[in-house]
Structures are given as structure tokens and as C-alpha cells.
Design a protein around this motif. Structure first.
Motif: not given
Length: 790
Positions: A438-444, A321-328
Motif C-alpha cells: 500500500s502506497l499513498p497517492v502523492v502529487y509529483k 528485484a529493483g521493483i519501483w511503484l508509484e501512483s501520482a
């Protein structure tokens, strides 16, 4: 979130149809056969794991001066980088790499065999492999006690994992598991060929057009991740065979997985699942993966109650689906108890075959989106995670002995690294179906040269106090200034720092008040420590009180481009030792090799140490130095060693002292490291308490300016030395004889020769470990070696 490309999606669809698993077991990072792992994971599409008993803490470091646990952190991340390329998973036991071991009996004694065997059983019972493969045999052909020990533990765990009477405490969480067979992956390297044509063999050098590379090429990329060990590897193209011999269990007939059903037939409803998957794979459109989504969602419902690769299936749906997710996080570090500022983002980039509505909710922050095609949605939120701890590597949270790390939580054993400090739980509604991710909260952040950079989020104490050294040497009762660096991890933090010294010792001031106004601000504080009383050694520790709570952590950061930044919080403590030491000479030239902490150690006892590069060696007047010291493995890693050597020999001939620290016997950048011939062997003494015999007790370097005695060899760490010399010219004087139990005397740990007006010294003694550890006798001997010849 990693976005799979069209070829990777196709590879993933094929992998969903395979149910088998295989576990590879060896002793260290870089022991694994990356070509075989790549073949098993990418060609056979099996769930593939590598269990390394240790993290490689006792190895050598070719990229920096990190040793012991710090090197283990680097090598752990290098293994994880390798696994991302070859497709396998990574596991560890609690075993500590305490350095070279000559037999498995020593390894088991130091590791506490039963404890590590339990760890291997725990990993097997969790991973549930159909086949177990060992890298090494159980005998001396393995070349290392850790190597042969890993094979013995693998065989014993193969049986124990299936026996409910073995390690029954694990059965509250896992069930017994009996793999079908265990085999040894024989080898031909290091001058030792254990393969033969009557063994089971597999051609693993196949080409995969989806990757555009052979498994030999992918394996070389994977193995080249082990940079700290210098394992950059050439690409292998064309056929290449791996050989296997049975160890236990049912013998393989023509294939590693003979008599094992690797299909979905192992599952209830397996035939229906297989039929639907075959249809999805057959109709997959590489130009528009989104066309597969309706059938993939149908598959998700069908396998909902089955032991299936659910996470892999969800990832394929999101990628199609081309779905991209992020929590930074907006900052890399936050103090305990602080709210974490995050930016939650999501986007859907559908192809023509996808028209279902997509809604995304991130549970932790409360961010929610109704996604429009190819429109990036973004919200900034603050979150207050519960029950959060500092981001300390779990195996380093407690003090540990020489053999094993202390880990109380059974569920952490085997894990390669900590779970994310903070995890974001995304709920993605695709039509009527909900996928949780579930995705890690990262620093970007964006680097001006490198572009977008991701790093782990760090949760820190409010203030850290870091001593300038891991060990301090005090000369007699002379006082020493000790510096600690305070760093604040939140705004406007104040408190008190108090040093704690051994009984009878004195410290001034006894405590200091401090204030750090800005987050990230650093301030150096200084104490004067004076040895006194009868206690000769002990620990200097720092206590930091903030808002009524006491903290005792320092800070150490490891930054290399090839791995994520590593931040840890060791105890704010250092060893202190009082020693009777006469320092001879003052000015030392130091030519760095692979990396060590000798210059810092020498500065601590009053030497002026100047770091020299090749150009400075060639062009400067070296006579100003009382001695020149070469860093460990200089002649292995420096392309300039050959052009520096004539100048160094001239320096000795004219009255200088040159001390060459250990090198390995291959590859060497120069044939003759000294004024007279000698050869490097692989001889070493691994028992740090091995008896030392003085072969030339009247030699000046054992008497001036300090009288060296057998007591100076007390309290050494990890080993006596390595890669001793042999076949030495008679003009060299060997100073010591030593050996491990049951072995012949080794006389090549330290040789000295007069050359012209000066003195040349070569040593395999591991000063690079002893001086940073604060071993008093090692300091006394090293000072004698670099004192100018009378």
C-alpha cells in the motif's frame, strides 16, 4: 516508493533476525536523544519508537511566524524527518504543549492526567516494548513541568499497561503488555550532570561501514531536522557513552536488554527461520541483491503465519528485484467528491540472479502491467475514492481546550499524522508469490531548480473562505472593513457567503453571491462590521453555501523546503473585540527577528509599519519613525545586530522610541542591548492570569495615551512573559511586578529608560502571542509603549 540501496538491504536482512523493541518517552519534539535512538535502531536493529507527549505547539519558532497549532504541524514534520534518518518510529499523545510549565502538577491539571496516561498506555500496548526509556527524571532536575511529567507518566504507564483493570476499554483491540524494565537515560547538559560511572553505560559512538558514518554523525543529521527550534548540530565522531539508571521492573545487569531474548528464538519455528535467514545473509551479494530473491520468497512462505516483520521482508524482496511503484495525482488538490486523476507507474530492474516474471495490479485504479525488464510501464486513470474527507490533521478536526486535543477515534491516538488521503494498493506477483504494497497517492511535479518534488495530495472543500486575521480589534463602535479570500477547488463553482457576527453587531452586506470559474481561482470579498449593543467580544464566522451544502472552512498553507507542504482547513472564524483605544503616533519601523505577527497586528489598528533590514537601519534617516520595534529574538538570530545597534541608540538619543521585544539569554550577538546595563535571566511567568502589580503607576507609558489598569491584564493567553531582565541599572524604571504561584516577585518584565531626548524600552512580556490573539489590554499597553515621548 523508497528504493533501498544494496547497503540498506544488507542492514535490513540483519534486522530481520532481531525481535526486540524499545520505546523512548519524553515531552516535546527535540527532547529525544537522537544518538541513542540511532544506536538502538541501526546498531542493535531493534524496533525503536519515540513517544513525544506533545507536538511542541507552545515552543518558539526561529524560521517563521507560525505559533501554536501551526508550529505544532511544523515540529511534527521535523520529527518525522528526524526519524527517517535515525530509523525510529514516531508517536504522540493528545497532550497540547500549552507553554512552559514549572512543575508536573500544573501540567497534569491542564492536560487532564488520566486522559494522557491512557494515551501512553495505549501506545505501549500497541508497540509492546521490551524496554522503556525516559529522557528526564521526575523531579526539578528535569527543568520543565512537561519534562518531569513525561517521566512520571512513563513510570505509571509501565505498570498500568500490564494491568487489565487499567483502561479496560482498550482491551477490545489490544492486550495488556508488561515491559521488562523502565530506565532513565541520565544526561550531562544545561549545567546539570546526572550521570555517574556506577550507572549502566553503553558506548553508542560506533561506526557503521554500511552507512559510512558513525551513529553520532547520523544523530547530528537527525537532530538538525529540528530547524524551527534552531538545533543544527555538529557531527560527533568517536566513542560516546550513554548512561542509565533503573526506574522500575527487573534491573538491567550489564546491558539494557539483559534477560530478554532478542532473537527469533521467541517465535515458534524460530530456529528454522533463523537458519534460513543466516544463510540468506551469508550469501548476500552486494553487487547483485536479486540473487537473494528465491530464498527470501521461501522465507516469506515459512513465516506467513508468524508474528514477523512482514512489511520489512516484502520491502526487501521488492528492493532486491529493483521493483519501483508509484501512483501520482496529476493535480495537488481535489474537491470533495471529485474524481482524482492519477498516473500509475511500475518498473522492474532485475539483476542477473532474477528471472521470475513480474505482474503488477493497482487495485484502486484497475491499472495492470506485465513488466518487462527495465521498461517503465505507465497508465493514466481516474479514481473515485469512497468515504473520503478533507485532509485535515486529525488532531485539529475539532476545537480543543488549552490542555488536550479532542480525538474521538481511539485508533488515531498515538499516530504521528493522518493516514494518506488516498492509498493505492499494489498487488505484485513475483513468480507464484503475491506481495501486497500500500502506497499513498502523492502529487509529483518537476521544479525548474530543485528537480522532482513530491507533496501530499490535498482533498479540500469546494470553496474555502479565509479571513485576513485571526483576531480583529474594533476601536469603540467604529466600523471596520473585513476582507475574506475565497478560493475554489473545482471548476465553475458558485454559491453564497454569509458572515455571522456577535449578537447586536451589524454587518453589511449580510450575504454575497460569488462565482469562481477556474479551479484555484481566488477572489476577495469585503464586509463592513460595526460593533453595537452590549456585547464587547465574540466570534466572526463565515458560512459558505455551495449546491445546497454549507461549508465553514478557511485555508492555511505552510511551505518550507525542509518539510512537506502542510495544508489545513481551520474554521472560517476570528475573534472580535471592542476596545477603547487611543492610538499615539502613526509611523513604525519594524526590524524582524525570529518571526512574529506584530507588524500585521499594528497595521490592523491604523499604524503604517515599514519593515526594515539591516542596510536600511544603517543608511536611512530613522527620525521619520514615531517608534522602532525589534522582532522577538532579534539579538539572538541577527548577525547584523552589532552593526545596527549604534544607529538605534543614536535614534533614541535624538528623540526616538525604541521597543526591544524578548530575547533568550544565550546565545546573544551583542553584549549590551540597551543604553545602560541589564542582564537577561530565565525568569518567566507562565500563569497567564497571574496578578500584576504596578510599580510606577504614574509613569507616562502607563497613562498616555491610554490609562492602563489591572483590567488590561484580563484575558491573556499562554503566559505573561519570559526571559525577564535582572541586574538592571538604576536608570531603568521597572513598571510591573508579577509572579507564578509560590514564587518570589519578578520585576523584570518591562523596563523603561529615558536616554537623551528619547525613550528605550525592553520587555519580556509576550506581546507576540497577545496581539495576534486579539487581547484588548495588550493592544492598549503596546500602543502606549510605542507612542512618541512627549
Amino acid at each position: 516508493m523508497q528504493q533501498l540501496n544494496a547497503a540498506e538491504i544488507r542492514q535490513g536482512l540483519e534486522a530481520l533476525q532481531v525481535t526486540g523493541s524499545v520505546l523512548y518517552i519524553a515531552a516535546h519534539p527535540d527532547d529525544e536523544n537522537t544518538r541513542l535512538l540511532t544506536y538502538l535502531a541501526r546498531e542493535k536493529k531493534l524496533r525503536t519508537g519515540y513517544l513525544s507527549l506533545t507536538r511542541g505547539d507552545g515552543g518558539q519558532n526561529l524560521i517563521g511566524n507560525e505559533q501554536a497549532e501551526l508550529l505544532g504541524l511544523i515540529r511534527t514534520q521535523e520529527l518525522l524527518a528526524a526519524r527517517r534518518i535515525d530509523g525510529a518510529e514516531q508517536f504522540f499523545t493528545r497532550a497540547n504543549d500549552f507553554g512552559f510549565s514549572k512543575n508536573p502538577e500544573e501540567s497534569f491539571r491542564i492536560w487532564e492526567k488520566g486522559k494522557i496516561l491512557g494515551d501512553v498506555v495505549w501506545v505501549i500496548r500497541n508497540f509492546r516494548p521490551d524496554v522503556i526509556i525516559t529522557r528526564f527524571p521526575e523531579d526539578s532536575r528535569a527543568g520543565h513541568g512537561h519534562h518531569s511529567g513525561s517521566a512520571i507518566l512513563a513510570r505509571e504507564a509501565f505498570t498500568a499497561a500490564g494491568d487489565p483493570k487499567q483502561f479496560p476499554e482498550q482491551l477490545a483491540f489490544v492486550k495488556p503488555w508488561q515491559a521488562k524494565r523502565i530506565v532513565w537515560n541520565t544526561f550531562n547538559f544545561g549545567g546539570n550532570n546526572t550521570t555517574s560511572e556506577d550507572q549502566l553505560k553503553i558506548d553508542v559512538g560506533l561506526y557503521n561501514p554500511l552507512f559510512g558514518k558513525s551513529y553520532g554523525e547520523l544523530a547530528a543529521e537527525s537532530r538538525s531536522s529540528h530547524r524551527s527550534q534552531g538545533f543544527g548540530s555538529a557531527m560527533q565522531r568517536g566513542s560516546g557513552y550513554e548512561y542509565f539508571t533503573p526506574v522500575a521492573g527487573a534491573e538491567a545487569k550489564g546491558d539494557l536488554f539483559s534477560d530478554i531474548d532478542l532473537t527469533l528464538g521467541r517465535l515458534s519455528k524460530g530456529a528454522a527461520v533463523q537458519k534460513l535467514l543466516a544463510e540468506i545473509t551469508r550469501n548476500y551479494d552486494v553487487a547483485d541483491p536479486s540473487k537473494s530473491i528465491p530464498k527470501l520468497l521461501e522465507l516469506k512462505v515459512m513465516v506467513n503465519d508468524l508474528p514477523f516483520k512482514h512489511q520489512a521482508l516484502d520491502d526487501l524482496i521488492l528492493s532486491c528485484a529493483g521493483i519501483w511503484l508509484e501512483s501520482a495525482a496529476l493535480n495537488q488538490t481535489y474537491a470533495l467528491g471529485e474524481e482524482v486523476d492519477v498516473r500509475v507507474q511500475a518498473i522492474v530492474r532485475p539483476g542477473s540472479g532474477f528471472s521470475l516474471p513480474v505482474e503488477v495490479t493497482e487495485v484502486l485504479s484497475g491499472a495492470s502491467f506485465n513488466l518487462k525488464p527495465n521498461v517503465l510501464a505507465s497508465q493514466d486513470r481516474s479514481i473515485a475514492p469512497k468515504d473520503i474527507a478533507i485532509t485535515q490533521p486529525y488532531w485539529l478536526e475539532q476545537k480543543h481546550g488549552i490542555g488536550t486535543f479532542n480525538v474521538d477515534d481511539l485508533h488515531k491516538i498515538g499516530m504521528a499524522e493522518n493516514k494518506p488521503a488516498v492509498a493505492a494498493l499494489f498487488k505484485i506477483r513475483v513468480g507464484d508469490h503475491v506481495i501486497e504494497k500500500s502506497l499513498p497517492v502523492v502529487y509529483k511535479y518537476t521544479d525548474q531548480v530543485k528537480g522532482e518534488i513530491y507533496q501530499p495530495l490535498v482533498i479540500a472543500p469546494p470553496v474555502t473562505a479565509t479571513l485576513s486575521e485571526k483576531a480583529f480589534i474594533f476601536n469603540g463602535n467604529a466600523e471596520k472593513k473585513v476582507v475574506a479570500t475565497l478560493r475554489g477547488f473545482k471548476e465553475n463553482v458558485s454559491g453564497m457567503i454569509r458572515p455571522v457576527v456577535p449578537t447586536g453587531w451589524k454587518v453589511s452586506p449580510e450575504q454575497l453571491q460569488f462565482t469562481l470559474g477556474r479551479k484555484g481561482e481566488e477572489r476577495n470579498v469585503e464586509f463592513t462590521v460595526t460593533p453595537a449593543g452590549s456585547v464587547a467580544s465574540g466570534t466572526l464566522s463565515l458560512k459558505v453555501v455551495v449546491d445546497g451544502k454549507t461549508y465553514d472552512k478557511g485555508l492555511h498553507e505552510i511551505n518550507y523546503d525542509h518539510i512537506p507542504a502542510q495544508t489545513l482547513f481551520p474554521l472560517a472564524a476570528a475573534n472580535v473585540n471592542r476596545v477603547s483605544l487611543v492610538v499615539g503616533g502613526k509611523r513604525i519601523g519594524y526590524i524582524a527577528g525570529a518571526g512574529d505577527l506584530i507588524p500585521e497586528s499594528l497595521r490592523q489598528i491604523g499604524y503604517q509599519v515599514e519593515l526594515l533590514n539591516a542596510n536600511q537601519v544603517i543608511t536611512q534617516d530613522l527620525s521619520k519613525f514615531d517608534a522602532i520595534v525589534t522582532g522577538v529574538r532579534l539579538y539572538n538570530v541577527s548577525d547584523q545586530a552589532r552593526v545596527m545597534q549604534p544607529k538605534l541608540m543614536n535614534y533614541v538619543e535624538n528623540g526616538g522610541t525604541l521597543l526591544v521585544q524578548y530575547n533568550v539569554n544565550a546565545p546573544l550577538r551583542i553584549d549590551n542591548m540597551g543604553p545602560y546595563p541589564f542582564r537577561l535571566s530565565r525568569d518567566r511567568v507562565t500563569e497567564e492570569d497571574a496578578a500584576v502589580t504596578f510599580l510606577a503607576p504614574q509613569h507616562p507609558v502607563l497613562n498616555v495615551p491610554n490609562k492602563i489598569t489591572k483590567d488590561d491584564f484580563n484575558g491573556w493567553v499562554q503566559e505573561r512573559g519570559l526571559y525577564f531582565v535582572t541586574d538592571t541599572d538604576q536608570r531603568y524604571t521597572p513598571l510591573f511586578s508579577m509572579h507564578d504561584a509560590g514564587e518570589p516577585a519578578r520585576n523584570g518584565s518591562l523596563i523603561v529608560a529615558d536616554y537623551g531626548k528619547g525613550r528605550y524600552i525592553y520587555t519580556g512580556i509576550s506581546f507576540f502571542r497577545q496581539l495576534p490573539a486579539g487581547v484588548p489590554g495588550a493592544y492598549r499597553l503596546f500602543v502606549n509603549l510605542i507612542s512618541r515621548r512627549n
